[in-house]
Structure formats: structure tokens, C-alpha cells
Design a protein around this motif. Structure first.
Motif, PDB file in Angstrom:
ATOM      1  N   VAL A 200      -7.952  -0.304  14.893  1.00 47.79           N
ATOM      2  CA  VAL A 200      -6.812  -0.671  14.063  1.00 47.79           C
ATOM      3  C   VAL A 200      -7.283  -1.328  12.767  1.00 47.79           C
ATOM      4  CG1 VAL A 200      -4.831  -2.221  13.898  1.00 47.79           C
ATOM      5  CG2 VAL A 200      -5.164  -0.853  15.960  1.00 47.79           C
ATOM      6  N   ALA A 201      -8.229  -2.251  12.875  1.00 44.12           N
ATOM      7  CA  ALA A 201      -8.735  -2.931  11.687  1.00 44.12           C
ATOM      8  C   ALA A 201      -9.456  -1.960  10.762  1.00 44.12           C
ATOM      9  CB  ALA A 201      -9.674  -4.067  12.102  1.00 44.12           C
ATOM     10  N   THR A 202     -10.239  -1.048  11.336  1.00 38.76           N
ATOM     11  CA  THR A 202     -10.957  -0.068  10.517  1.00 38.76           C
ATOM     12  C   THR A 202      -9.992   0.816   9.744  1.00 38.76           C
ATOM     13  OG1 THR A 202     -12.760  -0.041  12.123  1.00 38.76           O
ATOM     14  CG2 THR A 202     -12.640   1.801  10.588  1.00 38.76           C
ATOM     15  N   GLN A 203      -9.001   1.350  10.439  1.00 39.50           N
ATOM     16  CA  GLN A 203      -8.033   2.210   9.763  1.00 39.50           C
ATOM     17  C   GLN A 203      -7.132   1.435   8.823  1.00 39.50           C
ATOM     18  OE1 GLN A 203      -7.810   5.687   9.801  1.00 39.50           O
ATOM     19  NE2 GLN A 203      -9.844   5.242  10.628  1.00 39.50           N
ATOM     20  N   ALA A 204      -6.888   0.160   9.125  1.00 37.75           N
ATOM     21  CA  ALA A 204      -6.083  -0.663   8.219  1.00 37.75           C
ATOM     22  C   ALA A 204      -6.761  -0.786   6.862  1.00 37.75           C
ATOM     23  CB  ALA A 204      -5.846  -2.043   8.824  1.00 37.75           C
ATOM     24  N   ILE A 205      -8.078  -0.925   6.859  1.00 36.60           N
ATOM     25  CA  ILE A 205      -8.821  -1.002   5.597  1.00 36.60           C
ATOM     26  C   ILE A 205      -8.671   0.299   4.818  1.00 36.60           C
ATOM     27  CG2 ILE A 205     -11.131  -1.164   4.587  1.00 36.60           C
ATOM     28  CD1 ILE A 205     -11.884  -3.028   6.865  1.00 36.60           C
ATOM     29  N   PHE A 206      -8.907   1.427   5.495  1.00 36.16           N
ATOM     30  CA  PHE A 206      -8.847   2.716   4.809  1.00 36.16           C
ATOM     31  C   PHE A 206      -7.445   3.014   4.287  1.00 36.16           C
ATOM     32  CE2 PHE A 206     -12.495   4.074   7.799  1.00 36.16           C
ATOM     33  CZ  PHE A 206     -13.416   3.493   6.947  1.00 36.16           C
ATOM     34  N   VAL A 207      -6.430   2.742   5.104  1.00 36.49           N
ATOM     35  CA  VAL A 207      -5.052   3.034   4.699  1.00 36.49           C
ATOM     36  C   VAL A 207      -4.636   2.117   3.552  1.00 36.49           C
ATOM     37  CG1 VAL A 207      -2.642   3.009   5.440  1.00 36.49           C
ATOM     38  CG2 VAL A 207      -4.401   3.934   6.954  1.00 36.49           C
ATOM     39  N   PHE A 208      -4.981   0.834   3.645  1.00 29.50           N
ATOM     40  CA  PHE A 208      -4.598  -0.109   2.596  1.00 29.50           C
ATOM     41  C   PHE A 208      -5.244   0.275   1.266  1.00 29.50           C
ATOM     42  CE2 PHE A 208      -4.846  -3.997   0.125  1.00 29.50           C
ATOM     43  CZ  PHE A 208      -3.603  -4.581   0.330  1.00 29.50           C
ATOM     44  N   VAL A 209      -6.531   0.603   1.292  1.00 31.17           N
ATOM     45  CA  VAL A 209      -7.230   0.983   0.055  1.00 31.17           C
ATOM     46  C   VAL A 209      -6.635   2.257  -0.528  1.00 31.17           C
ATOM     47  CG1 VAL A 209      -9.442   1.760  -0.876  1.00 31.17           C
ATOM     48  CG2 VAL A 209      -9.373  -0.184   0.670  1.00 31.17           C
ATOM     49  N   ALA A 210      -6.376   3.255   0.318  1.00 31.74           N
ATOM     50  CA  ALA A 210      -5.807   4.513  -0.167  1.00 31.74           C
ATOM     51  C   ALA A 210      -4.421   4.304  -0.753  1.00 31.74           C
ATOM     52  CB  ALA A 210      -5.749   5.532   0.971  1.00 31.74           C
ATOM     53  N   SER A 211      -3.598   3.477  -0.108  1.00 32.60           N
ATOM     54  CA  SER A 211      -2.254   3.213  -0.617  1.00 32.60           C
ATOM     55  C   SER A 211      -2.300   2.389  -1.901  1.00 32.60           C
ATOM     56  CB  SER A 211      -1.426   2.489   0.453  1.00 32.60           C
ATOM     57  OG  SER A 211      -0.135   2.185  -0.033  1.00 32.60           O
ATOM     58  N   TRP A 212      -3.208   1.415  -1.950  1.00 35.68           N
ATOM     59  CA  TRP A 212      -3.307   0.569  -3.148  1.00 35.68           C
ATOM     60  C   TRP A 212      -3.733   1.390  -4.363  1.00 35.68           C
ATOM     61  CZ3 TRP A 212      -2.278  -4.720  -3.486  1.00 35.68           C
ATOM     62  CH2 TRP A 212      -2.655  -5.329  -4.690  1.00 35.68           C
ATOM     63  N   ASN A 213      -4.647   2.336  -4.156  1.00 36.29           N
ATOM     64  CA  ASN A 213      -5.148   3.154  -5.262  1.00 36.29           C
ATOM     65  C   ASN A 213      -4.283   4.373  -5.551  1.00 36.29           C
ATOM     66  OD1 ASN A 213      -7.404   1.511  -5.694  1.00 36.29           O
ATOM     67  ND2 ASN A 213      -8.614   2.597  -4.158  1.00 36.29           N
ATOM     68  N   ASN A 214      -3.261   4.598  -4.755  1.00 37.62           N
ATOM     69  CA  ASN A 214      -2.432   5.788  -4.929  1.00 37.62           C
ATOM     70  C   ASN A 214      -1.685   5.737  -6.262  1.00 37.62           C
ATOM     71  OD1 ASN A 214      -1.040   8.148  -4.493  1.00 37.62           O
ATOM     72  ND2 ASN A 214       0.450   7.247  -3.083  1.00 37.62           N
ATOM     73  N   LEU A 215      -1.879   6.749  -7.061  1.00 38.16           N
ATOM     74  CA  LEU A 215      -1.210   6.839  -8.355  1.00 38.16           C
ATOM     75  C   LEU A 215      -0.212   7.984  -8.396  1.00 38.16           C
ATOM     76  CD1 LEU A 215      -0.911   6.046 -11.379  1.00 38.16           C
ATOM     77  CD2 LEU A 215      -2.844   7.582 -11.845  1.00 38.16           C
ATOM     78  N   PHE A 216      -0.527   9.090  -7.737  1.00 33.52           N
ATOM     79  CA  PHE A 216       0.260  10.317  -7.877  1.00 33.52           C
ATOM     80  C   PHE A 216       1.695  10.141  -7.386  1.00 33.52           C
ATOM     81  CE2 PHE A 216       1.672  14.424  -6.083  1.00 33.52           C
ATOM     82  CZ  PHE A 216       1.686  15.167  -7.241  1.00 33.52           C
ATOM     83  N   THR A 217       1.863   9.735  -6.135  1.00 31.78           N
ATOM     84  CA  THR A 217       3.211   9.645  -5.568  1.00 31.78           C
ATOM     85  C   THR A 217       4.065   8.564  -6.234  1.00 31.78           C
ATOM     86  OG1 THR A 217       2.281  10.381  -3.452  1.00 31.78           O
ATOM     87  CG2 THR A 217       4.525   9.512  -3.422  1.00 31.78           C
ATOM     88  N   PRO A 218       3.565   7.325  -6.425  1.00 33.98           N
ATOM     89  CA  PRO A 218       4.390   6.344  -7.144  1.00 33.98           C
ATOM     90  C   PRO A 218       4.746   6.776  -8.558  1.00 33.98           C
ATOM     91  CG  PRO A 218       2.576   5.258  -6.009  1.00 33.98           C
ATOM     92  CD  PRO A 218       2.315   6.724  -5.921  1.00 33.98           C
ATOM     93  N   LEU A 219       3.862   7.538  -9.208  1.00 31.39           N
ATOM     94  CA  LEU A 219       4.120   7.943 -10.592  1.00 31.39           C
ATOM     95  C   LEU A 219       5.290   8.904 -10.692  1.00 31.39           C
ATOM     96  CD1 LEU A 219       2.962   7.438 -13.423  1.00 31.39           C
ATOM     97  CD2 LEU A 219       1.542   9.468 -13.117  1.00 31.39           C
ATOM     98  N   ILE A 220       5.509   9.742  -9.661  1.00 33.65           N
ATOM     99  CA  ILE A 220       6.620  10.696  -9.715  1.00 33.65           C
ATOM    100  C   ILE A 220       7.904  10.110  -9.146  1.00 33.65           C
ATOM    101  CG2 ILE A 220       5.048  12.656  -9.586  1.00 33.65           C
ATOM    102  CD1 ILE A 220       5.815  12.990  -6.667  1.00 33.65           C
ATOM    103  N   LEU A 221       7.820   9.020  -8.391  1.00 32.83           N
ATOM    104  CA  LEU A 221       9.019   8.444  -7.783  1.00 32.83           C
ATOM    105  C   LEU A 221       9.531   7.203  -8.505  1.00 32.83           C
ATOM    106  CD1 LEU A 221       8.235   8.742  -3.955  1.00 32.83           C
ATOM    107  CD2 LEU A 221       9.918  10.045  -5.247  1.00 32.83           C
TER     108      LEU A 221
END
Length: 282
Positions: A200-221
Motif C-alpha cells: 500500500v505504501a509503495t503504490q501510494a508513492i507511485f500514485v501520488f507522484v503520478a497524480s501530482w505531476n498529471n497535467l493532461f487531464t486537469p488541463l482539459i477539465l
């Protein structure tokens, strides 16, 4: 004689391994270090070449950010709400799905897992238009919900959690909890989640980083300025036609990266154990 030669060759190999590890660490750290250094430099200094020592233009770069309507506190709050909600939804429901795939023996278990693997192959950009139209009909544009709720279905996280459970889950524990009268959700939340904490902790890091750096989806919404995330704000810093303030851009990037370092170091001790156990094959 042969034993001493073996020890000598082992020592040489260890030295080579340490040197390679140090070089790899430097290759990983140097870009971030240069980014933080450039955040303190002016645009002419950055354009003049590389520097390894900080300059004195940090405050002026900060003022340029504020002059460009860059609100780091609002952007940080928006990014944290989206990334935090995404992380909670992804790790909890993915762990629950993986538990159902491993702990229960039902007829369509393997086809369902195959379907999850197929979904992993579909890039997010391929469904972006349909997703936007769907959210528009729901009236969820300029809303954080369409950026958080889809994380409930995270096939990559489900795959990792399933592999982890295959290596660690003991069916005797589940059966003992059922004999004691514990409900299924109680067994999952109180017994299985602590067991799955490294994954859970390992995937929490990966998911949090990917969501924090996400530009494409927030930019269109997200089109309202008060809903912008930090990556969107940083991407808009180059909108000046006559002059690009590279120092302020590097400062904005540094502000975006800092929370990721904090989140990573808080949970990094789980990564090795989580990745090692999650990568076990059937």
C-alpha cells in the motif's frame, strides 16, 4: 592462497559496484540540484551557462511568480486535494479488488483478471475525448471529482496488489477470522490492510507522484483559475510573448517538486520490501 585471491576479487567487485551506485545516484540527483540552483538565478544568468552555486535572485523570481498571478498556496492546496483523494481511492479499492481476486475462488476470477490486464494496455489519451464529453454531460467540468473518482479503477495498482497477496496471503488467517465471526470487511480492514501495508505504501508513492505531476487531464477539465493545480500554473508561466523569465519557471518547478520529496521520504522505507514481494510470479 586461493581464498585470499577470492577475497581480493570480491573486494574489487564491491568497489566497482559502489562506484557505479554513486555515479547513478549523482546522475539522479544532479538535475534536481541544477533546478534548485536555477531557481535562485536570473534569466540572463541561466542563459549564460551552467552554475553549481546559488545566486541572489530568489526573491525577485518569487515576485515575478506573484506578478504572473501564480498562486502557489492555492495551487498546492488544489494539487494536494486531488492527489490525496486519488491516492486514497486507488490504494484502498485496488487492495480490496486484489483481495477479492486472491482470497475468493469464484468462476470468473481469471477472466476478470485478464480483463484488468487488457485495460492496462489502453492509454488515457485514447479515451480523453469520450471522458470529457461524459464529464461535461454530468456537469463535472471545473470539479475535482472526475480527477479523483476514476482512481477507484486502477488496473496497474490492482495487478501489483494481487502479486503481493499471492506471496503473502495466508488463507488460514482469513478462515480463522471467519470462524471467529468477523465480517468480510472487518477482516479486510483490520487484518489484511496491515499485512498489505508495504504494498500500500509503495503504490501510494507511485500514485501520488503520478497524480501530482498529471497535467493532461486537469488541463482539459479545469478552466477556472482558482481550480488550477501546480503543474497547470507552471505550464502557464511561459505565456509571456516578449520575455520568458526562466528563473521564475525553475522556481515554480521547484515548488512543484518539493512536496514529492517529502511524501517520498516519508514512505520510502516500504519501497524495497513492497517491490520485492510484489514482483513474485505465480
Amino acid at each position: 592462497m586461493e581464498l585470499s585471491q577470492n577475497k581480493k576479487s570480491f573486494s574489487i567487485n564491491m568497489v566497482i559496484i559502489y562506484i557505479l551506485c554513486i555515479l547513478l545516484a549523482l546522475v539522479s540527483i544532479v538535475p534536481f540540484y541544477i533546478m534548485f540552483i536555477n531557481a535562485t538565478r536570473s534569466t540572463p544568468e541561466i542563459q549564460s551557462g551552467l552554475a553549481l552555486l546559488p545566486s541572489t535572485h530568489l526573491l525577485s523570481n518569487w515576485n515575478v511568480l506573484l506578478d504572473k498571478s501564480f498562486n502557489p498556496f492555492k495551487g498546492f492546496l488544489n494539487s494536494f486535494i486531488i492527489s490525496g483523494g486519488t491516492t486514497l481511492c486507488a490504494v484502498y479499492f485496488s487492495a480490496l479488488t486484489a483481495y477479492g481476486l486472491v482470497a475468493y475462488n469464484w468462476k470468473l476470477r481469471q477472466p476478470f483478471f485478464t480483463f484488468i490486464l487488457c485495460v492496462m494496455m489502453i492509454p488515457a489519451q485514447a479515451s480523453a475525448i469520450g471522458f470529457y464529453k461524459f464529464m461535461y454531460q454530468f456537469g463535472w467540468t471545473n470539479n475535482f471529482l472526475p480527477l479523483i473518482l476514476p482512481a477507484i479503477a486502477s488496473p496497474t495498482v490492482v495487478f501489483f496488489m494481487r502479486q503481493y497477496l499471492l506471496a503473502t496471503l495466508s488463507t488460514e488467517i482469513v478462515e480463522a477470522s471467519r470462524i471467529d465471526g468477523a465480517g468480510e470487511f472487518y477482516s479486510f480492514n483490520k487484518i489484511m490492510m496491515p499485512i498489505m501495508m508495504p504494498a500500500v505504501a509503495t503504490q501510494a508513492i507511485f500514485v501520488f507522484v503520478a497524480s501530482w505531476n498529471n497535467l493532461f487531464t486537469p488541463l482539459i477539465l479545469l478552466t477556472q483559475r482558482d481550480k488550477y493545480t501546480l503543474p497547470i500554473m507552471v505550464s502557464l508561466l511561459r505565456g509571456d510573448i516578449y520575455r520568458t523569465e526562466f528563473g521564475s519557471i525553475y522556481l515554480g518547478l521547484s515548488l512543484t517538486v518539493l512536496p514529492l520529496f517529502v511524501f517520498y521520504f516519508l514512505l520510502s522505507r516500504y519501497i524495497i520490501a513492497g517491490v520485492a514481494l510484489g514482483g513474485v510470479k505465480e
